[in-house]
Design a protein around this motif. Structure first.
Motif, PDB file in Angstrom:
ATOM      1  N   LEU A 122     -10.959  -5.168  16.818  1.00 53.47           N
ATOM      2  CA  LEU A 122     -11.764  -5.294  18.029  1.00 53.47           C
ATOM      3  C   LEU A 122     -10.919  -5.730  19.222  1.00 53.47           C
ATOM      4  N   ARG A 123      -9.909  -6.574  18.969  1.00 50.14           N
ATOM      5  CA  ARG A 123      -8.990  -6.970  20.037  1.00 50.14           C
ATOM      6  C   ARG A 123      -7.706  -7.508  19.420  1.00 50.14           C
ATOM      7  N   GLY A 124      -6.642  -7.466  20.224  1.00 51.66           N
ATOM      8  CA  GLY A 124      -5.352  -7.974  19.769  1.00 51.66           C
ATOM      9  C   GLY A 124      -4.474  -6.887  19.194  1.00 51.66           C
ATOM     10  N   ARG A 125      -3.515  -7.326  18.376  1.00 48.45           N
ATOM     11  CA  ARG A 125      -2.572  -6.418  17.705  1.00 48.45           C
ATOM     12  C   ARG A 125      -2.314  -6.959  16.311  1.00 48.45           C
ATOM     13  N   VAL A 126      -2.437  -6.110  15.309  1.00 41.79           N
ATOM     14  CA  VAL A 126      -2.102  -6.481  13.938  1.00 41.79           C
ATOM     15  C   VAL A 126      -1.336  -5.336  13.289  1.00 41.79           C
ATOM     16  N   ARG A 127      -0.476  -5.708  12.353  1.00 36.43           N
ATOM     17  CA  ARG A 127       0.238  -4.716  11.543  1.00 36.43           C
ATOM     18  C   ARG A 127      -0.426  -4.681  10.169  1.00 36.43           C
ATOM     19  N   VAL A 128      -0.701  -3.483   9.701  1.00 39.12           N
ATOM     20  CA  VAL A 128      -1.224  -3.292   8.352  1.00 39.12           C
ATOM     21  C   VAL A 128      -0.172  -2.511   7.580  1.00 39.12           C
ATOM     22  N   ASN A 129       0.231  -3.064   6.437  1.00 37.48           N
ATOM     23  CA  ASN A 129       1.223  -2.425   5.579  1.00 37.48           C
ATOM     24  C   ASN A 129       0.591  -2.043   4.259  1.00 37.48           C
ATOM     25  N   THR A 130       0.983  -0.898   3.715  1.00 41.83           N
ATOM     26  CA  THR A 130       0.658  -0.552   2.335  1.00 41.83           C
ATOM     27  C   THR A 130       1.978  -0.432   1.572  1.00 41.83           C
ATOM     28  N   TYR A 131       1.900  -0.686   0.269  1.00 45.67           N
ATOM     29  CA  TYR A 131       3.112  -0.772  -0.562  1.00 45.67           C
ATOM     30  C   TYR A 131       2.980   0.075  -1.811  1.00 45.67           C
ATOM     31  N   ASN A 132       4.125   0.537  -2.283  1.00 44.04           N
ATOM     32  CA  ASN A 132       4.211   1.206  -3.582  1.00 44.04           C
ATOM     33  C   ASN A 132       4.262   0.133  -4.673  1.00 44.04           C
ATOM     34  N   ASP A 133       4.081   0.546  -5.919  1.00 48.36           N
ATOM     35  CA  ASP A 133       4.105  -0.407  -7.043  1.00 48.36           C
ATOM     36  C   ASP A 133       5.440  -1.131  -7.172  1.00 48.36           C
ATOM     37  N   ASP A 134       6.528  -0.526  -6.667  1.00 46.08           N
ATOM     38  CA  ASP A 134       7.841  -1.176  -6.771  1.00 46.08           C
ATOM     39  C   ASP A 134       8.089  -2.170  -5.631  1.00 46.08           C
ATOM     40  N   GLY A 135       7.111  -2.334  -4.735  1.00 45.85           N
ATOM     41  CA  GLY A 135       7.231  -3.287  -3.638  1.00 45.85           C
ATOM     42  C   GLY A 135       7.756  -2.689  -2.346  1.00 45.85           C
ATOM     43  N   SER A 136       8.164  -1.424  -2.366  1.00 44.24           N
ATOM     44  CA  SER A 136       8.646  -0.794  -1.131  1.00 44.24           C
ATOM     45  C   SER A 136       7.455  -0.451  -0.226  1.00 44.24           C
ATOM     46  N   VAL A 137       7.706  -0.491   1.078  1.00 46.35           N
ATOM     47  CA  VAL A 137       6.654  -0.173   2.037  1.00 46.35           C
ATOM     48  C   VAL A 137       6.342   1.312   1.970  1.00 46.35           C
ATOM     49  N   ASP A 138       5.071   1.631   1.803  1.00 42.71           N
ATOM     50  CA  ASP A 138       4.619   3.022   1.807  1.00 42.71           C
ATOM     51  C   ASP A 138       4.302   3.455   3.232  1.00 42.71           C
ATOM     52  N   GLU A 139       3.539   2.606   3.940  1.00 49.48           N
ATOM     53  CA  GLU A 139       3.166   2.911   5.312  1.00 49.48           C
ATOM     54  C   GLU A 139       2.977   1.608   6.080  1.00 49.48           C
ATOM     55  N   SER A 140       3.323   1.635   7.345  1.00 51.01           N
ATOM     56  CA  SER A 140       3.142   0.476   8.218  1.00 51.01           C
ATOM     57  C   SER A 140       2.603   0.986   9.542  1.00 51.01           C
ATOM     58  N   VAL A 141       1.523   0.369  10.012  1.00 47.13           N
ATOM     59  CA  VAL A 141       0.915   0.806  11.260  1.00 47.13           C
ATOM     60  C   VAL A 141       0.511  -0.424  12.077  1.00 47.13           C
ATOM     61  N   VAL A 142       0.731  -0.347  13.379  1.00 50.72           N
ATOM     62  CA  VAL A 142       0.294  -1.407  14.279  1.00 50.72           C
ATOM     63  C   VAL A 142      -1.009  -0.949  14.926  1.00 50.72           C
ATOM     64  N   LEU A 143      -2.066  -1.705  14.665  1.00 48.70           N
ATOM     65  CA  LEU A 143      -3.353  -1.416  15.279  1.00 48.70           C
ATOM     66  C   LEU A 143      -3.419  -2.111  16.628  1.00 48.70           C
TER      67      LEU A 143
END
Length: 136
Positions: free
Chosen positions: A64-85
């Motif tokens: 609704l307001r501000g800025r946040v980063r949402v990360n998703t990860y693979n099972d091995d702990g590596s970042v799958d996707e990162s997006v700044v809302l």
């Protein structure tokens, strides 16, 4: 009817700023046993939302307001996707399917998102919340 307005966002943000966890929820659902959980989640920079997944629940975030980063990860702990809302930049939210590792990081004070996921509430320990750093 409950209004989601600037006053409510300001109130929840102030509570988050005073909280040891640097975040605060404002629930619209009346009981943790309800089938649909709808709430505001105010997050401040420095809050720690552990990497986790919900084995049986999809989860949606709309900022609704501000800025946040949402990360998703693979099972091995590596970042799958990162997006700044950021609503001002036209990126409003994400929908995370069940069983996907994820976390949220606040990038700006006063950030508040609307969250929706299936109920009833199940403590993370029961949901088998696992920290990728604990995997061996």
């Amino acid at each position: 009817m409950k209004h989601i307005d600037k006053q409510l966002l300001d109130d929840v943000s102030r509570q988050a700023q005073k909280s040891d966890r640097l975040r605060m929820n404002y629930n619209f659902h009346q009981s943790l046993d309800e089938k649909c959980h709808r709430f505001l989640n105010a997050v401040e920079p420095g809050t720690k939302v552990e990497i986790h997944r919900h084995p049986t629940k999809d989860e949606s975030f709309v900022l609704l307001r501000g800025r946040v980063r949402v990360n998703t990860y693979n099972d091995d702990g590596s970042v799958d996707e990162s997006v700044v809302l950021c609503p001002e930049e036209g990126l409003y939210g994400v929908d995370i399917p069940k069983n996907i590792w994820h976390n949220v990081e606040s990038l700006e004070s006063g950030s508040v998102f609307f969250e929706c996921k299936e109920g009833p509430f199940v403590p993370h320990e029961v949901e088998r919340l696992l920290h990728l750093s604990d995997k061996g």
